[in-house]
Design an enzyme around this catalytic site. Structure first.
Site, PDB file in Angstrom:
ATOM      1  N   ASN A 265      37.796  38.161  46.932  1.00 61.28           N
ATOM      2  CA  ASN A 265      38.820  38.487  45.940  1.00 61.28           C
ATOM      3  C   ASN A 265      40.168  38.159  46.569  1.00 61.28           C
ATOM      4  O   ASN A 265      40.692  38.939  47.361  1.00 61.28           O
ATOM      5  CB  ASN A 265      38.717  39.975  45.561  1.00 61.28           C
ATOM      6  CG  ASN A 265      39.810  40.379  44.585  1.00 61.28           C
ATOM      7  OD1 ASN A 265      40.534  39.523  44.060  1.00 61.28           O
ATOM      8  ND2 ASN A 265      39.936  41.677  44.345  1.00 61.28           N
ATOM      9  N   TRP A 266      40.688  36.997  46.223  1.00 63.91           N
ATOM     10  CA  TRP A 266      41.926  36.526  46.857  1.00 63.91           C
ATOM     11  C   TRP A 266      43.178  37.211  46.321  1.00 63.91           C
ATOM     12  O   TRP A 266      44.282  36.956  46.797  1.00 63.91           O
ATOM     13  CB  TRP A 266      42.049  35.002  46.699  1.00 63.91           C
ATOM     14  CG  TRP A 266      41.239  34.231  47.693  1.00 63.91           C
ATOM     15  CD1 TRP A 266      40.449  34.749  48.689  1.00 63.91           C
ATOM     16  CD2 TRP A 266      41.141  32.803  47.810  1.00 63.91           C
ATOM     17  NE1 TRP A 266      39.865  33.737  49.407  1.00 63.91           N
ATOM     18  CE2 TRP A 266      40.274  32.535  48.888  1.00 63.91           C
ATOM     19  CE3 TRP A 266      41.686  31.742  47.096  1.00 63.91           C
ATOM     20  CZ2 TRP A 266      39.952  31.239  49.287  1.00 63.91           C
ATOM     21  CZ3 TRP A 266      41.372  30.442  47.480  1.00 63.91           C
ATOM     22  CH2 TRP A 266      40.513  30.199  48.573  1.00 63.91           C
ATOM     23  N   LYS A 267      43.002  38.032  45.297  1.00 63.22           N
ATOM     24  CA  LYS A 267      44.145  38.760  44.701  1.00 63.22           C
ATOM     25  C   LYS A 267      45.333  37.818  44.511  1.00 63.22           C
ATOM     26  O   LYS A 267      45.151  36.676  44.079  1.00 63.22           O
ATOM     27  CB  LYS A 267      44.510  39.967  45.579  1.00 63.22           C
ATOM     28  CG  LYS A 267      43.303  40.846  45.879  1.00 63.22           C
ATOM     29  CD  LYS A 267      43.654  42.198  46.444  1.00 63.22           C
ATOM     30  CE  LYS A 267      42.388  42.968  46.731  1.00 63.22           C
ATOM     31  NZ  LYS A 267      42.604  44.374  47.018  1.00 63.22           N
TER      32      LYS A 267
ATOM     33  N   GLU B  20      34.063  50.239  44.466  1.00 64.99           N
ATOM     34  CA  GLU B  20      35.213  50.072  45.355  1.00 64.99           C
ATOM     35  C   GLU B  20      36.040  51.359  45.343  1.00 64.99           C
ATOM     36  O   GLU B  20      36.918  51.522  44.463  1.00 64.99           O
ATOM     37  CB  GLU B  20      36.099  48.918  44.876  1.00 64.99           C
ATOM     38  CG  GLU B  20      35.434  47.578  44.866  1.00 64.99           C
ATOM     39  CD  GLU B  20      36.457  46.449  45.009  1.00 64.99           C
ATOM     40  OE1 GLU B  20      36.301  45.639  45.922  1.00 64.99           O
ATOM     41  OE2 GLU B  20      37.427  46.411  44.235  1.00 64.99           O
TER      42      GLU B  20
ATOM     43  N   SER C 247      37.892  47.204  52.206  1.00 65.03           N
ATOM     44  CA  SER C 247      38.008  47.054  53.663  1.00 65.03           C
ATOM     45  C   SER C 247      36.777  46.435  54.328  1.00 65.03           C
ATOM     46  O   SER C 247      36.466  46.754  55.478  1.00 65.03           O
ATOM     47  CB  SER C 247      38.349  48.387  54.330  1.00 65.03           C
ATOM     48  OG  SER C 247      39.655  48.787  53.960  1.00 65.03           O
TER      49      SER C 247
ATOM     50  N   GLY D 205      38.382  41.560  49.977  1.00 63.21           N
ATOM     51  CA  GLY D 205      39.773  41.233  49.676  1.00 63.21           C
ATOM     52  C   GLY D 205      40.442  40.513  50.824  1.00 63.21           C
ATOM     53  O   GLY D 205      40.110  39.367  51.156  1.00 63.21           O
TER      54      GLY D 205
ATOM     55  N   HIS E  93      39.187  45.854  38.031  1.00 59.45           N
ATOM     56  CA  HIS E  93      39.578  46.164  39.409  1.00 59.45           C
ATOM     57  C   HIS E  93      40.560  47.329  39.391  1.00 59.45           C
ATOM     58  O   HIS E  93      41.377  47.454  38.474  1.00 59.45           O
ATOM     59  CB  HIS E  93      40.215  44.929  40.069  1.00 59.45           C
ATOM     60  CG  HIS E  93      40.396  45.116  41.532  1.00 59.45           C
ATOM     61  ND1 HIS E  93      41.431  45.860  42.053  1.00 59.45           N
ATOM     62  CD2 HIS E  93      39.660  44.707  42.589  1.00 59.45           C
ATOM     63  CE1 HIS E  93      41.312  45.879  43.379  1.00 59.45           C
ATOM     64  NE2 HIS E  93      40.241  45.182  43.726  1.00 59.45           N
TER      65      HIS E  93
ATOM     66  N   GLY F 238      42.044  48.084  51.209  1.00 62.33           N
ATOM     67  CA  GLY F 238      43.207  47.711  52.007  1.00 62.33           C
ATOM     68  C   GLY F 238      43.612  48.717  53.075  1.00 62.33           C
ATOM     69  O   GLY F 238      44.687  48.611  53.649  1.00 62.33           O
TER      70      GLY F 238
END
Ligand code: PGA
Length: 251
Positions: free
Chosen positions: A9-11, A171, A214, A235, A98, A177
């Site tokens: 997930n490159w956000k 998640e 994470s 991520g 998300h 993160g």
């Protein structure tokens, strides 16, 4: 179930030059084919890179998908991206719900279920994200929150008989993160619960469970041996090709 699916997930992390660098690193890597053998790697990139990535990766072992989509089919919806247009560029999957879009864009469970249904109708795999906040966890609300987030989708799936592969990504918001992974006991409880809930729908065998929050080469060893988990949604750690490869190698 062994770990088989790795979704990046490159956000909104990547610039065009960073995407090009990722492709360069990928192209010069010689052992990737062996590493991904019998596994599935997907990249959820920002819309502006999707077509480009899809063209570059179409003969590779990496599929391309989107991070969100519109709940509308088509029409006067400024700023939205239709499932139909994603299907046209052969996006393979799409994330919905998300926690960042739930939080920043206020998307509700019902609205997320609408997107989920459109994806299924377009034969595109949805990855629906669910997860509780730390406060909800501390209040003992985890399973209730997860059930409520899934409920509109489960209602739809009661009468769905098709064969599209469906992903449910757990998640926990407090794990995204932060470098913190829930305990094995907590993960086992959640995934056991989710599996039981999903058993009630006719297409249960097409539903795969992912963990996200994470995941990195440093934390992946803590996520082994949870039988219901068949993959990860990754991520920050996924934007670097070598780090992504390391995760695939280790898990
Ligand atoms: P993270 O994000 O791996 O950077 O924690 C995961 C996600 O939000 O999908």
């Amino acid at each position: 179930m062994a770990i088989k699916y790795y979704f990046a997930n490159w956000k909104m992390y990547q610039s065009l030059s960073a995407v090009q660098q990722f492709l360069k690193d990928y192209n010069k890597d010689e052992s990737w084919q062996n590493v991904v053998h019998n596994r599935h790697v997907g990249i959820a990139a920002s819309y502006e890179y999707l077509y480009f990535l899809q063209q570059k990766l179409k003969k590779s072992w990496i599929s391309v998908g989107a991070q969100d989509c519109s709940q509308f089919l088509q029409g006067a919806y400024t700023g939205q991206v239709s499932v139909q247009s994603l299907a046209e560029i052969q996006a393979n999957f799409c994330i919905v719900g998300h926690s960042e879009v739930r939080q920043f864009l206020g998307q509700s469970d019902e609205l997320i279920a609408l997107k989920f249904k459109l994806l299924i109708a377009a034969n595109m795999s949805p990855i629906i994200c669910i997860g509780e906040t730390l406060t909800q966890k501390e209040d003992g609300m985890t399973l209730q929150v997860l059930f409520d987030q899934l409920e509109p989708v489960l209602r739809f799936l009661q009468s769905y008989q098709g064969s599209v592969k469906i992903f449910i990504a757990y998640e926990p918001v407090y794990a995204i993160g932060t470098g913190q992974i829930p305990s094995k006991k907590d993960l086992q409880e959640v995934f056991y619960f989710l599996q039981n809930v999903v058993q009630q729908v006719p297409v249960a065998k097409n539903v795969m469970f992912l963990y996200g929050g994470s995941v990195s080469s440093k934390t992946v060893s803590q996520l082994q041996d949870i039988s219901e988990i068949s993959g990860f949604l990754i991520g920050k750690a996924s934007i670097d090709f070598q780090e992504l490869k390391k995760i695939v190698e280790l898990a």
